[in-house]
Write a protein that holds these residues in place. Structure first.
Motif, PDB file in Angstrom:
ATOM      1  N   SER A 134       0.831  -1.207   0.000  1.00 58.35           N
ATOM      2  CA  SER A 134       0.000   0.000   0.000  1.00 58.35           C
ATOM      3  C   SER A 134       0.863   1.255   0.000  1.00 58.35           C
ATOM      4  O   SER A 134       0.517   2.261  -0.624  1.00 58.35           O
ATOM      5  N   ALA A 135       1.993   1.206   0.707  1.00 60.64           N
ATOM      6  CA  ALA A 135       2.913   2.349   0.713  1.00 60.64           C
ATOM      7  C   ALA A 135       3.422   2.637  -0.694  1.00 60.64           C
ATOM      8  O   ALA A 135       3.558   3.801  -1.099  1.00 60.64           O
ATOM      9  N   SER A 136       3.677   1.592  -1.449  1.00 60.80           N
ATOM     10  CA  SER A 136       4.153   1.772  -2.826  1.00 60.80           C
ATOM     11  C   SER A 136       3.111   2.481  -3.672  1.00 60.80           C
ATOM     12  O   SER A 136       3.426   3.390  -4.452  1.00 60.80           O
ATOM     13  N   VAL A 137       1.851   2.053  -3.531  1.00 62.15           N
ATOM     14  CA  VAL A 137       0.775   2.674  -4.310  1.00 62.15           C
ATOM     15  C   VAL A 137       0.655   4.154  -3.947  1.00 62.15           C
ATOM     16  O   VAL A 137       0.567   5.022  -4.832  1.00 62.15           O
ATOM     17  N   MET A 138       0.648   4.454  -2.649  1.00 57.97           N
ATOM     18  CA  MET A 138       0.490   5.844  -2.224  1.00 57.97           C
ATOM     19  C   MET A 138       1.681   6.686  -2.688  1.00 57.97           C
ATOM     20  O   MET A 138       1.539   7.867  -3.006  1.00 57.97           O
ATOM     21  N   GLY A 139       2.878   6.090  -2.715  1.00 60.67           N
ATOM     22  CA  GLY A 139       4.065   6.810  -3.162  1.00 60.67           C
ATOM     23  C   GLY A 139       4.057   7.107  -4.649  1.00 60.67           C
ATOM     24  O   GLY A 139       4.735   8.034  -5.112  1.00 60.67           O
ATOM     25  N   ALA A 140       3.287   6.337  -5.416  1.00 61.79           N
ATOM     26  CA  ALA A 140       3.228   6.549  -6.870  1.00 61.79           C
ATOM     27  C   ALA A 140       2.162   7.567  -7.267  1.00 61.79           C
ATOM     28  O   ALA A 140       2.271   8.197  -8.332  1.00 61.79           O
ATOM     29  N   ILE A 141       1.145   7.753  -6.440  1.00 59.76           N
ATOM     30  CA  ILE A 141       0.001   8.593  -6.814  1.00 59.76           C
ATOM     31  C   ILE A 141       0.397  10.002  -7.281  1.00 59.76           C
ATOM     32  O   ILE A 141      -0.096  10.477  -8.308  1.00 59.76           O
TER      33      ILE A 141
END
Length: 549
Positions: A229-236
């Motif tokens: 989930s951290a990866s997804v939020m970091g890409a947004i």
């Protein structure tokens, strides 16, 4: 990693190896490095993302816990057995919350004695339709605690949704990761105390939102899938607002694959499925494959095969077998850390099996890695498109995900991007600060939570099971009244979970009312409402400022 409020981006980053046997020293070491020469009084919040609970589930290193399930008529609850110490007892309520069969208190007491004799101190209890009437679960909790069970997780508080099998698995998962999550929490708390820091600590949840870490002790299962989930939020922040985006976080052991639909993360509509357990834990949709920078590289039948095994670090760092990291060092010795001679030896071994010189073997490894990751990504997209697409904001019936860009995160992101670009016609680029982008995503995620409200106007009762809330009301109570009640509770729950926003951004994600008919006349309404605080990034930080851009 630290961000300064309102003005700057990244101030300092650090990476330290994690020793699961000594979390305190691991966390303290990271803190000392990242806050050096910093006035700790200026630190506003600390957000942590962890893979500890996920790894415990995947590797089977869970605490031994007990489960007590009261099912009643219908499918045998033993069909949903999720652990060795899984037991059923008599006692049931119906779908309206009416007691059909009283709880077998003697059986629960006997089970408590057995748990204690076997050294089990954490137990989960679940009753069918407990979200409509939690009385049996509450009584089981009372009996177990009086007998000496230290921690009891109840099904109606871990999720308010109606799905008996998934609620059993959700309760079990919360109970079984509690011990490792508690050790993590205590290590963080003690590390901060050692440095004289007394500020709110947050943890990133599976849905891409945060909650205060003290609150997470009640819902430790929410930390499962925190890392992806951290990866997804970091890409947004770096994704396009007009097209779909494929997000790839390439780590040492695995690559996490996720999708953004015009910057909105795709959501698991029911909840996480991890290992044999299907839960109601709200989560961003991601797929993890055993392919990373430290995966073993071997040659089988004249073809390069990468992973899923990881036998240690890359040879460039003293490891035993060739890895993609060794290929990266050989191809870009100035831009990649590691011992070049050792990396060349690894690629020489691969090259011998392929009849290629080391540098050509390294290119073959990187090409294979790019093609393999994209093959897994295509399968992940096909899986999403096989069902209605849910994002964190809406259900998109008939929508087909079609990524037109690829964002890369993780240590190998820069080195891998060119090889991926050669394998696809989509735009490929690493996000800024790719090595710590997932940490930035965790740091900037805002607090989220949800509530589920049930109302039965014939019985004259309102229930919010996760909050142990019940109240009587008259038959004039409407769906609009229920939505207002749910929103008010949601705002208060968000504040208790650590939200520092005066008016959290809420939305109703489910709102249904059914007429109840008896004798050809309507006798009342059965109402169900789910409300959530929208996942997203907190405001006031400029990622494009200074070193953050």
């Amino acid at each position: 990693m630290l961000c300064s409020s309102g003005r700057g981006g990244l101030i300092r980053q650090t990476k330290v190896p994690t020793d699961p046997e000594n979390l305190f020293e691991s966390i303290l070491s990271g803190l000392e490095s990242v806050i050096r020469d910093t006035d700790t009084a200026s630190v506003e919040r600390i957000v942590l993302s962890t893979t500890l609970t996920t790894n415990a589930v995947v590797t089977g290193k869970l605490e031994t816990v007990g489960m007590v399930v009261a099912g009643g008529p219908g499918l045998d609850p033993m069909l949903f057995r999720c652990c060795e110490d899984y037991h059923t007892v008599a006692g049931s309520v119906d779908h309206r919350g009416r007691v059909v069969e009283g709880l077998d208190r003697d059986a629960v007491e006997a089970l408590a004695d057995g748990f204690l004799a076997r050294g089990i101190r954490t137990v989960g209890v679940v009753g069918k339709f407990s979200t409509r009437n939690p009385a049996h679960e509450q009584r089981m909790e009372e009996i177990l605690k009086k007998k000496g069970i230290e921690r009891v997780f109840t099904g109606h508080t871990v999720s308010g949704q109606l799905n008996f099998p998934r609620r059993i698995h959700t309760t079990f998962l919360n109970a079984s990761v509690y011990a490792i999550h508690r050790r993590f929490y205590e290590s963080v708390r003690d590390s901060l105390k050692e440095k004289g820091i007394d500020i709110p600590i947050y943890i990133l949840k599976a849905d891409g939102g945060t909650m205060e870490m003290a609150t997470s002790m009640i819902y430790p299962g929410e930390s499962v899938m925190s890392g992806p989930s951290a990866s997804v939020m970091g890409a947004i922040p770096w994704a396009s607002e007009s097209v779909d985006t494929l997000v790839l976080d390439v780590g040492g052991t695995t690559t996490d694959i996720a999708i953004l639909v015009k910057r909105a993360p795709v959501l698991e509509p029911l909840g996480i499925s991890i290992g044999p357990w299907h839960t109601l834990i709200r989560s961003l949709k991601s797929t993890s494959v055993g392919l990373g920078g430290d995966s073993q590289v071997r040659v089988e039948n004249g073809a390069v095969v990468i992973g899923p095994q990881r036998l240690g670090p890359a040879m460039a760092f003293g490891g035993p077998e060739p890895t993609p990291t060794d290929a990266m060092v050989v191809l870009d010795p100035d831009g990649t850390q590691g011992d070049l001679a050792l990396a060349q030896e690894g690629m020489r071994l691969v090259g011998e099996a392929l009849s290629l010189p080391p540098e050509e073997a390294a290119r073959k490894v990187m090409e294979t890695m790019g093609h393999t990751i994209l093959d897994h990504a295509r399968k992940a997209v096909a899986e999403i498109n096989a069902k209605p697409v849910y994002t964190i904001h809406e259900m998109m019936e008939g929508y087909r995900v079609a990524p037109e860009e690829i964002l890369l995160l993780g240590g190998p992101a820069q080195a891998l991007s060119g090889y991926l670009a050669d394998c696809t016609d989509k735009a490929v680029r690493p996000v800024p600060r790719w090595g710590v982008a997932n940490a930035i995503g965790a740091a900037l995620a805002r607090t989220t939570c949800e509530v589920t409200l049930f109302a039965d106007t014939e019985k004259g009762v309102i229930l919010i099971p996760e909050e142990n809330y019940s109240k009587t009301m008259d038959h004039h109570y409407t769906l609009a009244d229920a939505e207002e009640t749910a929103r008010n509770f949601l705002v208060e729950k968000a504040r208790q979970a650590g939200s520092r926003t005066a008016s959290p951004e809420t939305e109703i994600v489910e709102s249904i009312a059914f007429n109840m008919v008896r004798g050809f006349r309507t006798t009342g309404k059965n109402i169900r409402v789910r409300a959530q605080v929208k996942p997203g990034l907190i405001e006031g930080y400029d990622l494009k400022a200074g070193d953050g851009s």
